[in-house]
Design a protein around this motif. Structure first.
Motif, mmCIF file in Angstrom:
data_model
loop_
_atom_site.group_PDB
_atom_site.id
_atom_site.type_symbol
_atom_site.label_atom_id
_atom_site.label_comp_id
_atom_site.label_asym_id
_atom_site.label_seq_id
_atom_site.Cartn_x
_atom_site.Cartn_y
_atom_site.Cartn_z
ATOM 1 N N SER A 135 0.830 -1.201 0.000
ATOM 2 C CA SER A 135 0.000 0.000 0.000
ATOM 3 C C SER A 135 0.868 1.257 0.000
ATOM 4 C CB SER A 135 -0.925 0.014 1.222
ATOM 5 O OG SER A 135 -1.773 -1.107 1.204
ATOM 6 N N GLN A 148 -7.335 0.787 0.086
ATOM 7 C CA GLN A 148 -7.532 -0.473 0.794
ATOM 8 C C GLN A 148 -8.726 -0.387 1.753
ATOM 9 O OE1 GLN A 148 -4.005 -2.037 2.597
ATOM 10 N NE2 GLN A 148 -5.002 -3.932 3.165
ATOM 11 N N ASP A 157 -6.284 -1.179 -4.573
ATOM 12 C CA ASP A 157 -5.630 -1.835 -3.441
ATOM 13 C C ASP A 157 -6.582 -2.890 -2.891
ATOM 14 O OD1 ASP A 157 -4.012 -2.546 -1.362
ATOM 15 O OD2 ASP A 157 -3.583 -0.493 -0.723
ATOM 16 N N GLU A 158 -6.295 -4.126 -3.187
ATOM 17 C CA GLU A 158 -7.099 -5.272 -2.764
ATOM 18 C C GLU A 158 -8.575 -5.120 -3.152
ATOM 19 O OE1 GLU A 158 -6.233 -6.675 1.097
ATOM 20 O OE2 GLU A 158 -4.099 -6.276 0.910
HETATM 21 MG MG MG Z 1 -2.134 -2.783 2.039
#
Ligand code: MG
Ligand code: ATP
Lengths: 264, 266
Positions: free
Chosen positions: B49, B93, B170-171
């Motif tokens: 991240s 995220q 992010d994810e």
């Molecule tokens: Mg992360």
């Protein structure tokens, strides 16, 4: 723990303090510039005016009325002792217009809107919502803060005006209706003693206070992540908000003195 | 050489980042090719991240450069940085939805602030993006009133609202059920075909995410361990990559036939 430790600590603290003040100063300039720069969007400003201005109305009416009544009560006896209760109107009006109106209005707005601005912005900072704005190429200062600056600077003089009027009515209620001061003399004394410079002082003060309040509240919230204690989470937000309220209240009183000294 | 550079959307050059005593990035070199999907994988807390935040210009490197279309982010003025970010679509995220706005307003915000489209047109686009994410019923709800997986999808809808040139996710599928995440991957594939955007995706969803990837980078020990095609990645001799592949995908594939079979089933 050496001999030098306390000095180092003091040095760190003062460095931190000056850094924060410098940052807040630059922040103020940036906010003012982006407030004045087009495009202007009316809708967010109106929303903020409603929030800061209109929703403070009731509190202002209430405090204004009682402040005026207390002034009438406090002023009547000493004046009556010298047989000059005719001066009651001017005493009430002058203290309201020059001092109590702007200062008390500012303190009320700090409690209502300043704290809310600081906490709101702080939470947005904490939960990366400000970063999200940045990443969408939306300037958070222009989008979030500029409308609050405009609204606060406009609201304070208007709220102060309402405070003064209702306060004068409060003084009237006590002086004229309760103690039987002549209605004509109450207002006549007021007309003859209140000068333009007094009103000007009231306006200048309320404008400066409006700026101070929104500046301190937004700077505290916006830079929450740079707080010395870290500004983390719920506790960080609540501590920072308390700080903002204390700092802006004290600043209002200090500036009140400075402006009075400069304009008197 | 210069033509190869022209093909890069983003390039991280020797980027180091320290937080206090902690060295999180120890000289990151990561090229992101234009129009391709780069996937960053790696254990939790390795700095994926943080890499993304450097590419977004939210964090400044302690040393090194982050170049977007050849220009160093750290040397840009604020206004130039906003110009660059106009091409970005970002999913954080933690999603970072605007929590005092409805789902609809969240997706509409970039359209309202950044374009001159009419309210009706904005509404049409928002409805379309929400439908794409299977969120039709949720438009009037607040982020606190929808599930975590739904929040992710709202974040994706918001990131794609302005048809970005570079997307950072992010994810994107963490917290989604298998069916939904398959849908999302299909959608990524389709939109990428259509919009030809460059994508940087951080994901733990190995090996599924490899299907989307043009190149895979492993973040371990503060460094990028190779940035290569998914096939090469799975066959790499780099001990850290081998270890990662074994742990996340089971024993390493031994021959191409077997590999083809297992790649179909994932
Ligand atoms: Mg992360
Ligand atoms: N703002 C910050 N201040 C201090 N340390 C930070 C900060 N942001 C990240 N870190 C540290 O950097 C390291 C990497 O964090 P990062 O969030 O990039 O991990 P990640 O690879 O994304 O992990 P995950 O897969 O769990 O999301 C962590 O050890 C974290 O403590």
């Amino acid at each position: 723990m050496t001999f030098a430790t306390p000095f180092k600590k003091l040095g760190d603290q003062s460095l931190f303090f000056f850094e924060a003040v410098g940052r807040a100063g630059i922040f103020l300039l940036v906010c003012l510039i982006s407030m004045l720069k087009p495009p202007y969007k009316l809708h967010p400003i109106i929303r903020q005016l409603y929030f800061i201005g209109s929703r403070s109305g009731f509190v202002i009416l209430f405090t204004g009325l009682f402040t005026g009544m207390v002034l009438g009560l406090q002023g009547y006896y000493p004046l009556a002792k010298f047989g000059s209760e005719g001066l009651l109107g001017s005493a009430v009006a002058l203290s309201l217009i020059r001092e109590l109106g702007p200062v008390l209005t500012a303190l009320m707005v700090i409690g209502r809107a300043g704290s809310a601005i600081c906490a709101g912005i702080g939470i947005m900072r904490n939960s990366e919502q400000i970063d999200a704005l940045e990443c969408m190429a939306i300037d958070p200062i222009k989008y979030l803060l500029a409308p609050k600056f405009v609204a606060s600077i406009l609201s304070l003089p208007l709220l102060t005006f309402i405070f003064d009027i209702i306060g004068i009515i409060g003084g009237f209620l006590v002086g004229v209706a309760l103690f039987g001061v002549n209605q004509g003399t109450y207002f006549q004394g007021m007309y003859s003693s209140v000068q333009w410079i007094d009103i000007e002082m009231g306006i200048v003060k309320s404008l400066v206070f409006g700026l101070l309040i929104v500046w301190i509240a937004s700077a505290k919230g916006y830079f929450l992540h740079l707080e010395r204690s870290g500004g983390f989470g719920a506790e960080g937000v609540s501590r920072t908000t308390t700080d903002a309220v204390v700092i802006s209240s004290v600043s209002v009183l200090i500036w009140d003195y400075l402006i009075t000294a400069l304009m008197i | 050489m210069s033509s190869a550079k022209d093909q890069l959307a983003i390039e991280m050059v020797n980027v180091e980042k320290t937080f206090g005593q902690q060295r999180v990035l120890k000289g990151i070199n990561l090229p992101v090719a234009k129009g391709e999907t780069t996937v960053i994988v790696g254990g939790s807390g390795q700095g994926k991240s943080v890499i993304l935040k450097h590419m977004l210009g939210l964090m400044k490197p302690s040393s090194g450069e982050v170049r977007v279309f050849g220009r160093d982010l750290a040397r840009m003025k604020k206004q130039e940085l906003y110009e660059v970010r106009k091409d970005y679509g970002v999913l954080f995220q933690n999603v970072a939805l605007f929590d005092s706005m409805t789902v609809f307003d969240n997706v509409a915000l970039p359209l309202r602030e950044r374009t001159k489209k009419s309210q009706a047109e904005i509404a049409r686009i928002v409805e379309e993006k929400l439908a794409l994410m299977a969120l039709e019923g949720a438009a009037g709800k607040y982020p606190a009133q929808i599930s975590g997986g739904m929040q992710k999808r709202v974040g994706l809808a918001r990131a794609l609202a302005l048809e970005p040139k570079i997307v950072f996710f992010d994810e994107p599928t963490t917290g989604l059920d298998v069916h939904k995440s398959n849908e999302i991957y299909r959608l990524f594939h389709a939109t990428q075909q259509q919009l030809k955007y460059t994508a940087v995706i951080v994901s733990h969803d190995v090996p599924k995410i490899f299907k989307l990837a043009d190149s895979v980078a492993l973040m371990a020990g503060g460094e990028i361990q190779g940035c290569m095609s998914p096939e090469d990645f799975q066959r790499s001799d780099n001990p850290l990559i081998r270890q990662f592949v074994e742990v996340t995908m089971g024993p390493i594939y031994t021959n191409d036939k077997e590999e083809a079979v297992s790649r179909e089933t994932v």
